[in-house]
Enzyme design. Structure first.
Site, mmCIF file in Angstrom:
data_model
loop_
_atom_site.group_PDB
_atom_site.id
_atom_site.type_symbol
_atom_site.label_atom_id
_atom_site.label_comp_id
_atom_site.label_asym_id
_atom_site.label_seq_id
_atom_site.Cartn_x
_atom_site.Cartn_y
_atom_site.Cartn_z
ATOM 1 N N GLU A 126 1.162 -3.506 23.400
ATOM 2 C CA GLU A 126 1.554 -2.150 23.748
ATOM 3 C C GLU A 126 0.944 -1.557 24.943
ATOM 4 O OE1 GLU A 126 1.551 0.169 20.267
ATOM 5 O OE2 GLU A 126 2.606 -1.488 19.248
ATOM 6 N N ARG A 157 -2.618 -9.750 -1.241
ATOM 7 C CA ARG A 157 -3.681 -10.741 -1.700
ATOM 8 C C ARG A 157 -4.055 -10.313 -3.174
ATOM 9 N NH1 ARG A 157 -7.778 -8.914 2.939
ATOM 10 N NH2 ARG A 157 -6.938 -7.027 2.168
ATOM 11 N N THR A 158 -3.699 -9.245 -3.697
ATOM 12 C CA THR A 158 -4.081 -8.950 -5.087
ATOM 13 C C THR A 158 -2.927 -8.306 -5.561
ATOM 14 O OG1 THR A 158 -6.416 -8.494 -4.463
ATOM 15 C CG2 THR A 158 -5.692 -7.581 -6.688
ATOM 16 N N ASP A 175 8.789 -1.692 15.552
ATOM 17 C CA ASP A 175 8.328 -0.481 16.267
ATOM 18 C C ASP A 175 7.181 -0.674 17.058
ATOM 19 O OD1 ASP A 175 8.120 2.561 16.340
ATOM 20 O OD2 ASP A 175 6.768 2.391 14.889
ATOM 21 N N GLY A 193 0.968 -1.133 0.054
ATOM 22 C CA GLY A 193 -0.064 -0.048 -0.062
ATOM 23 C C GLY A 193 0.949 1.240 -0.070
ATOM 24 N N ARG A 194 0.039 2.439 0.554
ATOM 25 C CA ARG A 194 1.207 3.561 0.522
ATOM 26 C C ARG A 194 2.533 3.441 1.353
ATOM 27 N NH1 ARG A 194 -1.169 8.310 -0.228
ATOM 28 N NH2 ARG A 194 -3.179 8.321 -0.955
ATOM 29 N N ILE A 195 2.763 2.774 2.406
ATOM 30 C CA ILE A 195 3.724 2.676 3.324
ATOM 31 C C ILE A 195 4.658 1.613 2.535
ATOM 32 C CG2 ILE A 195 4.541 2.128 5.590
ATOM 33 C CD1 ILE A 195 2.276 3.332 6.732
ATOM 34 N N ARG A 252 1.708 -3.314 12.604
ATOM 35 C CA ARG A 252 1.007 -3.792 14.029
ATOM 36 C C ARG A 252 1.622 -4.952 14.656
ATOM 37 N NH1 ARG A 252 -0.513 0.668 13.699
ATOM 38 N NH2 ARG A 252 -2.354 1.744 14.005
ATOM 39 N N HIS A 276 6.792 2.400 19.350
ATOM 40 C CA HIS A 276 5.952 2.805 18.186
ATOM 41 C C HIS A 276 6.170 4.446 18.092
ATOM 42 C CE1 HIS A 276 1.623 1.604 16.885
ATOM 43 N NE2 HIS A 276 2.100 2.752 16.078
ATOM 44 N N VAL A 277 7.230 4.623 17.329
ATOM 45 C CA VAL A 277 7.452 5.969 16.912
ATOM 46 C C VAL A 277 7.656 6.238 15.589
ATOM 47 C CG1 VAL A 277 9.190 6.515 19.082
ATOM 48 C CG2 VAL A 277 9.888 5.505 16.979
ATOM 49 N N GLY A 278 7.060 5.390 14.773
ATOM 50 C CA GLY A 278 6.860 5.252 13.292
ATOM 51 C C GLY A 278 6.635 6.742 12.673
HETATM 52 P P1 NDP Z 1 -2.726 0.402 2.650
HETATM 53 O O1 NDP Z 1 -4.235 0.297 2.909
HETATM 54 O O2 NDP Z 1 -2.272 1.635 1.688
HETATM 55 O O3 NDP Z 1 -2.057 -0.823 2.312
HETATM 56 C C1 NDP Z 1 -2.111 -2.033 2.929
HETATM 57 C C2 NDP Z 1 -1.649 -2.970 1.839
HETATM 58 O O4 NDP Z 1 -1.800 -4.250 2.980
HETATM 59 C C3 NDP Z 1 -2.210 -3.333 0.773
HETATM 60 O O5 NDP Z 1 -1.192 -3.626 -0.258
HETATM 61 C C4 NDP Z 1 -2.921 -4.453 0.880
HETATM 62 O O6 NDP Z 1 -3.206 -5.377 -0.431
HETATM 63 C C5 NDP Z 1 -1.971 -5.419 2.046
HETATM 64 N N1 NDP Z 1 -2.905 -6.383 2.561
HETATM 65 C C6 NDP Z 1 -3.862 -6.013 3.547
HETATM 66 N N2 NDP Z 1 -4.461 -7.223 4.062
HETATM 67 C C7 NDP Z 1 -3.446 -8.408 3.574
HETATM 68 C C8 NDP Z 1 -3.499 -9.608 3.913
HETATM 69 N N3 NDP Z 1 -4.146 -10.277 4.795
HETATM 70 N N4 NDP Z 1 -2.449 -10.352 3.231
HETATM 71 C C9 NDP Z 1 -1.765 -9.664 2.414
HETATM 72 N N5 NDP Z 1 -1.619 -8.361 2.228
HETATM 73 C C10 NDP Z 1 -2.628 -7.718 2.746
HETATM 74 O O7 NDP Z 1 -2.026 0.706 4.216
HETATM 75 P P2 NDP Z 1 -0.613 1.704 4.683
HETATM 76 O O8 NDP Z 1 0.409 1.291 3.677
HETATM 77 O O9 NDP Z 1 -0.964 3.160 4.480
HETATM 78 O O10 NDP Z 1 -0.525 1.177 6.077
HETATM 79 C C11 NDP Z 1 -0.199 0.147 6.186
HETATM 80 C C12 NDP Z 1 -0.196 -0.234 7.944
HETATM 81 O O11 NDP Z 1 0.898 0.440 8.656
HETATM 82 C C13 NDP Z 1 -1.485 0.395 8.719
HETATM 83 O O12 NDP Z 1 -2.625 -0.255 8.401
HETATM 84 C C14 NDP Z 1 -0.831 0.491 9.935
HETATM 85 O O13 NDP Z 1 -1.553 -0.274 10.654
HETATM 86 C C15 NDP Z 1 0.391 0.668 10.001
HETATM 87 N N6 NDP Z 1 0.944 2.031 10.348
HETATM 88 C C16 NDP Z 1 1.911 2.027 11.260
HETATM 89 C C17 NDP Z 1 2.453 3.070 11.718
HETATM 90 C C18 NDP Z 1 3.344 3.340 12.825
HETATM 91 O O14 NDP Z 1 3.468 4.232 13.599
HETATM 92 N N7 NDP Z 1 4.314 2.190 13.103
HETATM 93 C C19 NDP Z 1 2.098 4.482 11.168
HETATM 94 C C20 NDP Z 1 1.253 4.288 10.105
HETATM 95 C C21 NDP Z 1 0.579 3.212 9.761
HETATM 96 P P3 NDP Z 1 -4.447 -6.445 -0.747
HETATM 97 O O15 NDP Z 1 -5.551 -5.773 -0.095
HETATM 98 O O16 NDP Z 1 -4.360 -6.603 -2.108
HETATM 99 O O17 NDP Z 1 -3.910 -7.416 0.234
#
Ligand code: NDP
Length: 323
Positions: A261, A176-177, A256, A154-156, A232, A279-281
């Site tokens: 927690e 998954r996709t 992190d 995803g974005r991260i 997470r 957890h300072v991401g």
């Molecule tokens: P996005 O929703 O943009 O991306 C999530 C990605 O995870 C997608 O590529 C999705 O693809 C994939 N995904 C979801 N479920 C599954 C699964 N069961 N198996 C495999 N892949 C999966 O989220 P972001 O990238 O913006 O953020 C990701 C996570 O980072 C957040 O949900 C958050 O929990 C965490 N985070 C942590 C922070 C920190 O302080 N440490 C700060 C910000 C975010 P697909 O659906 O095709 O499977």
């Protein structure tokens, strides 16, 4: 026009209070008897501005019968009972896109610390051991020639992939996709761990990703393998990870986030090959401010135009015009 009342259930940071200055805020955490207060005033609340650490359980939703929107000040929203919110027709917006680069930077920091042992090397210097014992030993591993496997694109995940490319690493991923990205997609977390020698967790928390990284996946990662988790704690089986780090199943980890927690298990604290951050991401002033401002923009867009800027995917069917 009736006043739009926004509930803040738990103590927020100053940025959220500043960003939400134009709304009438109900500061639940300041109430002597929050239950009584909600019983009397819950029906007046149309929106929640929810600090990222704060849960929104079904018991809170039940007290807010006229709730329309939860503006969550975090990207991960696993603390919000999303099923219950959607069932009640409540929209949820998260802080998607406001902290990708900060979290990706944190992932690269953890990776460098885990592979090149930079934290331990600094401790060596500070303890006077450079002068007394000589140079810090060579690290077994290097980032040179490494393949990074992103669990989540995803974005991260994409922000981490861009950085990894700049570090001359080969990028592969599992979701998954498959996505339209210039990296090889692998069909399972195990196949990803087998192909990569750094596994980076960047998927959301929740039931579908619980312990996606388990003992088998860590075995696939192998003795030169490094695990980084900036997503997470629930996604990684922490007990299996501590065992894999202790017996050399994998080489090192950088974390992190944790399952419970702010508790960090003694088994992890005891390990030299675990780099542990609290957890300072996203925890910088500019990024936390941007996250709070996005929450306030979501509230304003809803009140002014019936729009939500960053709705979470589960709410797609509730958005105006979606029927
Ligand atoms: P996005 O929703 O943009 O991306 C999530 C990605 O995870 C997608 O590529 C999705 O693809 C994939 N995904 C979801 N479920 C599954 C699964 N069961 N198996 C495999 N892949 C999966 O989220 P972001 O990238 O913006 O953020 C990701 C996570 O980072 C957040 O949900 C958050 O929990 C965490 N985070 C942590 C922070 C920190 O302080 N440490 C700060 C910000 C975010 P697909 O659906 O095709 O499977």
């Amino acid at each position: 026009m009736t006043e739009q009342i926004v509930l803040v259930p738990a103590p927020p940071d100053d940025f959220l209070l500043q960003a939400c200055g134009r709304f009438r805020l109900l500061r639940l955490w300041e109430e002597a008897d929050p239950d009584r207060y909600l019983a009397d005033h819950g029906g007046e609340v149309v929106a929640v501005a929810n600090p990222g650490h704060s849960p929104v359980p079904v018991s809170l939703l039940d007290r807010l019968p006229n709730l329309e929107l939860i503006a969550h000040v975090g990207v991960g929203y696993d603390s919000v009972d999303i099923e219950a919110a959607v069932a009640r027709g409540v929209l949820v917006a998260n802080a998607s896109g406001s902290n990708d680069n900060e979290v990706a930077d944190t992932a690269m920091g953890l990776l460098l610390m885990a592979v090149r042992e930079l934290g331990r090397a600094e401790q060596h210097l500070r303890a006077g051991r450079w002068e007394s014992d000589g140079p810090y030993p060579l690290t077994d591993l290097s980032l040179r020639g490494r393949t990074i496997g992103l669990l989540g694109m995803g974005r991260i995940g994409q922000a981490i992939a861009r950085r990894a490319e700049a570090f001359d690493m080969t990028v592969v991923y599992h979701t998954r996709t498959a996505r339209d990205v210039p990296y090889r997609h692998l069909p399972t977390p195990s196949a990803l761990a087998r192909t990569a020698d750094v596994l980076v967790v960047a998927v959301p928390g929740g039931a579908t990703t619980h312990h996606l990284v388990n003992a088998d996946v860590l075995t696939e990662l192998g003795p030169d393998g490094v695990l980084i988790n900036v997503a997470r704690g629930s996604i990684v089986d922490e007990e299996a990870l501590a065992a894999a780090l202790a017996d050399g199943t994998i080489h090192a980890a950088g974390l992190d986030v944790y399952e419970n927690e702010p508790h960090v298990p003694e088994e992890l604290l005891a390990l030299d090959n675990a780099v542990l951050l609290p957890h300072v991401g996203s925890a910088s002033v500019p990024t936390r401010r941007a996250m709070a401002e996005l929450a306030a923009e979501n509230l304003a867009a809803w009140f002014d135009r019936r729009e939500v800027l960053t709705p979470v995917p589960e709410c797609a069917g509730l958005l105006p015009g979606s029927e």
